[in-house]
Design a protein around this motif. Structure first.
Motif, PDB file in Angstrom:
ATOM      1  N   ASN A   3      54.246  63.675  38.933  1.00  0.00           N
ATOM      2  CA  ASN A   3      52.832  63.323  39.066  1.00  0.00           C
ATOM      3  C   ASN A   3      52.525  62.226  38.057  1.00  0.00           C
ATOM      4  O   ASN A   3      52.483  62.467  36.864  1.00  0.00           O
ATOM      5  N   HIS A   4      52.318  61.009  38.520  1.00  0.00           N
ATOM      6  CA  HIS A   4      52.061  59.869  37.644  1.00  0.00           C
ATOM      7  C   HIS A   4      50.573  59.542  37.667  1.00  0.00           C
ATOM      8  O   HIS A   4      49.957  59.474  38.720  1.00  0.00           O
ATOM      9  N   HIS A   5      50.014  59.354  36.488  1.00  0.00           N
ATOM     10  CA  HIS A   5      48.622  58.942  36.367  1.00  0.00           C
ATOM     11  C   HIS A   5      48.599  57.526  35.819  1.00  0.00           C
ATOM     12  O   HIS A   5      49.011  57.281  34.702  1.00  0.00           O
ATOM     13  N   PHE A   6      48.150  56.601  36.628  1.00  0.00           N
ATOM     14  CA  PHE A   6      48.053  55.212  36.207  1.00  0.00           C
ATOM     15  C   PHE A   6      46.604  54.879  35.940  1.00  0.00           C
ATOM     16  O   PHE A   6      45.713  55.346  36.627  1.00  0.00           O
ATOM     17  N   HIS A   7      46.387  54.069  34.949  1.00  0.00           N
ATOM     18  CA  HIS A   7      45.031  53.659  34.615  1.00  0.00           C
ATOM     19  C   HIS A   7      44.512  52.710  35.690  1.00  0.00           C
ATOM     20  O   HIS A   7      45.219  51.839  36.165  1.00  0.00           O
ATOM     21  N   PHE A   8      43.265  52.895  36.095  1.00  0.00           N
ATOM     22  CA  PHE A   8      42.623  52.115  37.147  1.00  0.00           C
ATOM     23  C   PHE A   8      42.791  50.609  36.931  1.00  0.00           C
ATOM     24  O   PHE A   8      43.179  49.887  37.841  1.00  0.00           O
ATOM     25  N   ILE A   9      42.521  50.143  35.745  1.00  0.00           N
ATOM     26  CA  ILE A   9      42.562  48.706  35.485  1.00  0.00           C
ATOM     27  C   ILE A   9      43.983  48.165  35.587  1.00  0.00           C
ATOM     28  O   ILE A   9      44.194  47.071  36.086  1.00  0.00           O
ATOM     29  N   SER A  10      44.968  48.919  35.150  1.00  0.00           N
ATOM     30  CA  SER A  10      46.357  48.473  35.270  1.00  0.00           C
ATOM     31  C   SER A  10      46.732  48.299  36.731  1.00  0.00           C
ATOM     32  O   SER A  10      47.438  47.370  37.097  1.00  0.00           O
ATOM     33  N   ILE A  11      46.238  49.191  37.573  1.00  0.00           N
ATOM     34  CA  ILE A  11      46.494  49.075  39.003  1.00  0.00           C
ATOM     35  C   ILE A  11      45.838  47.815  39.555  1.00  0.00           C
ATOM     36  O   ILE A  11      46.433  47.088  40.349  1.00  0.00           O
ATOM     37  N   ILE A  12      44.622  47.534  39.127  1.00  0.00           N
ATOM     38  CA  ILE A  12      43.924  46.325  39.575  1.00  0.00           C
ATOM     39  C   ILE A  12      44.747  45.093  39.207  1.00  0.00           C
ATOM     40  O   ILE A  12      44.957  44.210  40.033  1.00  0.00           O
ATOM     41  N   LEU A  37      38.725  45.002  31.517  1.00  0.00           N
ATOM     42  CA  LEU A  37      37.671  44.396  32.340  1.00  0.00           C
ATOM     43  C   LEU A  37      37.456  42.933  31.950  1.00  0.00           C
ATOM     44  O   LEU A  37      37.341  42.060  32.808  1.00  0.00           O
ATOM     45  N   GLN A  38      37.410  42.665  30.644  1.00  0.00           N
ATOM     46  CA  GLN A  38      37.237  41.300  30.172  1.00  0.00           C
ATOM     47  C   GLN A  38      38.391  40.410  30.636  1.00  0.00           C
ATOM     48  O   GLN A  38      38.176  39.293  31.106  1.00  0.00           O
ATOM     49  N   ASP A  39      39.613  40.898  30.541  1.00  0.00           N
ATOM     50  CA  ASP A  39      40.778  40.122  30.981  1.00  0.00           C
ATOM     51  C   ASP A  39      40.698  39.801  32.475  1.00  0.00           C
ATOM     52  O   ASP A  39      40.990  38.679  32.893  1.00  0.00           O
ATOM     53  N   ILE A  40      40.313  40.771  33.271  1.00  0.00           N
ATOM     54  CA  ILE A  40      40.198  40.550  34.719  1.00  0.00           C
ATOM     55  C   ILE A  40      39.125  39.519  35.017  1.00  0.00           C
ATOM     56  O   ILE A  40      39.333  38.600  35.818  1.00  0.00           O
ATOM     57  N   ILE A  41      37.976  39.636  34.363  1.00  0.00           N
ATOM     58  CA  ILE A  41      36.872  38.690  34.578  1.00  0.00           C
ATOM     59  C   ILE A  41      37.315  37.280  34.214  1.00  0.00           C
ATOM     60  O   ILE A  41      37.058  36.323  34.947  1.00  0.00           O
ATOM     61  N   GLU A  42      38.006  37.137  33.084  1.00  0.00           N
ATOM     62  CA  GLU A  42      38.497  35.820  32.666  1.00  0.00           C
ATOM     63  C   GLU A  42      39.532  35.277  33.642  1.00  0.00           C
ATOM     64  O   GLU A  42      39.501  34.088  33.980  1.00  0.00           O
ATOM     65  N   LEU A  43      40.444  36.123  34.107  1.00  0.00           N
ATOM     66  CA  LEU A  43      41.470  35.676  35.058  1.00  0.00           C
ATOM     67  C   LEU A  43      40.868  35.211  36.376  1.00  0.00           C
ATOM     68  O   LEU A  43      41.422  34.340  37.043  1.00  0.00           O
ATOM     69  N   LEU A  44      39.725  35.789  36.739  1.00  0.00           N
ATOM     70  CA  LEU A  44      39.043  35.380  37.960  1.00  0.00           C
ATOM     71  C   LEU A  44      38.076  34.220  37.711  1.00  0.00           C
ATOM     72  O   LEU A  44      37.339  33.817  38.598  1.00  0.00           O
ATOM     73  N   ASP A  45      38.090  33.684  36.476  1.00  0.00           N
ATOM     74  CA  ASP A  45      37.308  32.512  36.077  1.00  0.00           C
ATOM     75  C   ASP A  45      35.809  32.712  36.285  1.00  0.00           C
ATOM     76  O   ASP A  45      35.115  31.842  36.805  1.00  0.00           O
ATOM     77  N   VAL A  46      35.315  33.878  35.857  1.00  0.00           N
ATOM     78  CA  VAL A  46      33.891  34.188  35.929  1.00  0.00           C
ATOM     79  C   VAL A  46      33.341  34.170  34.507  1.00  0.00           C
ATOM     80  O   VAL A  46      33.923  34.764  33.600  1.00  0.00           O
ATOM     81  N   GLU A  47      32.231  33.464  34.295  1.00  0.00           N
ATOM     82  CA  GLU A  47      31.612  33.391  32.971  1.00  0.00           C
ATOM     83  C   GLU A  47      30.967  34.720  32.624  1.00  0.00           C
ATOM     84  O   GLU A  47      30.205  35.273  33.417  1.00  0.00           O
ATOM     85  N   CYS A  48      31.291  35.232  31.435  1.00  0.00           N
ATOM     86  CA  CYS A  48      30.734  36.513  31.004  1.00  0.00           C
ATOM     87  C   CYS A  48      30.412  36.487  29.510  1.00  0.00           C
ATOM     88  O   CYS A  48      29.426  37.072  29.090  1.00  0.00           O
ATOM     89  N   GLY A  49      31.248  35.837  28.742  1.00  0.00           N
ATOM     90  CA  GLY A  49      31.037  35.778  27.306  1.00  0.00           C
ATOM     91  C   GLY A  49      31.529  37.018  26.566  1.00  0.00           C
ATOM     92  O   GLY A  49      31.522  37.058  25.354  1.00  0.00           O
ATOM     93  N   GLY A  50      31.921  38.038  27.278  1.00  0.00           N
ATOM     94  CA  GLY A  50      32.404  39.275  26.670  1.00  0.00           C
ATOM     95  C   GLY A  50      31.720  40.482  27.276  1.00  0.00           C
ATOM     96  O   GLY A  50      30.527  40.440  27.563  1.00  0.00           O
ATOM     97  N   VAL A  51      32.465  41.532  27.482  1.00  0.00           N
ATOM     98  CA  VAL A  51      31.923  42.767  28.045  1.00  0.00           C
ATOM     99  C   VAL A  51      31.284  43.568  26.921  1.00  0.00           C
ATOM    100  O   VAL A  51      31.937  43.886  25.930  1.00  0.00           O
ATOM    101  N   VAL A  52      29.987  43.877  27.051  1.00  0.00           N
ATOM    102  CA  VAL A  52      29.310  44.681  26.037  1.00  0.00           C
ATOM    103  C   VAL A  52      29.083  46.112  26.509  1.00  0.00           C
ATOM    104  O   VAL A  52      28.890  47.010  25.703  1.00  0.00           O
ATOM    105  N   HIS A  53      29.137  46.327  27.807  1.00  0.00           N
ATOM    106  CA  HIS A  53      28.955  47.671  28.364  1.00  0.00           C
ATOM    107  C   HIS A  53      29.537  47.695  29.773  1.00  0.00           C
ATOM    108  O   HIS A  53      29.529  46.686  30.468  1.00  0.00           O
ATOM    109  N   TYR A  54      30.028  48.848  30.165  1.00  0.00           N
ATOM    110  CA  TYR A  54      30.487  49.018  31.546  1.00  0.00           C
ATOM    111  C   TYR A  54      30.103  50.408  32.020  1.00  0.00           C
ATOM    112  O   TYR A  54      29.893  51.325  31.223  1.00  0.00           O
ATOM    113  N   GLU A  55      30.008  50.549  33.323  1.00  0.00           N
ATOM    114  CA  GLU A  55      29.703  51.834  33.941  1.00  0.00           C
ATOM    115  C   GLU A  55      30.581  51.986  35.175  1.00  0.00           C
ATOM    116  O   GLU A  55      30.612  51.098  36.016  1.00  0.00           O
ATOM    117  N   LEU A  56      31.291  53.084  35.254  1.00  0.00           N
ATOM    118  CA  LEU A  56      32.088  53.378  36.441  1.00  0.00           C
ATOM    119  C   LEU A  56      31.129  53.934  37.481  1.00  0.00           C
ATOM    120  O   LEU A  56      30.517  54.973  37.279  1.00  0.00           O
TER     121      LEU A  56
END
Length: 89
Positions: A3-12, A37-56
């Motif tokens: 039973n392997h548990h992979f982190h959601f973001i790693s899968i993305i 999340l910040q790495d994904i946003i940057e890789l998709l070339d979306v301006e964010c300036g940094g993640v200050v909060h997230y909600e699943l």
């Protein structure tokens, strides 16, 4: 069968880019999610300036608040594509 548990973001990252994240893991879960999340946003070339909060919101969907004040919806489509959309105010 193991039973392997992979982190959601790693899968993305694996699905969208075909590579694994090689950075050192931050100290806690929240910091790890913020960084991924910040790495994904940057890789998709979306301006964010940094993640200050997230909600699943639901499986494979996050709402991200950026340091610029903008909110983004990050989700994975049924075909495995990572999408980032700016939310209307």
């Amino acid at each position: 069968m193991p039973n392997h548990h992979f982190h959601f973001i790693s899968i993305i990252i694996c699905c969208s880019l075909g590579i694994l994240s090689c950075s050192q893991e931050p100290k806690d879960h929240e910091s790890y999610i913020n960084k991924e999340l910040q790495d994904i946003i940057e890789l998709l070339d979306v301006e964010c300036g940094g993640v200050v909060h997230y909600e699943l919101r639901k499986h494979l969907e996050y709402i991200v608040t950026c340091s610029t004040g903008e909110q983004l919806r990050l989700h994975v489509s049924s075909k495995g594509k990572v999408n980032v959309h700016q939310l209307d105010e």
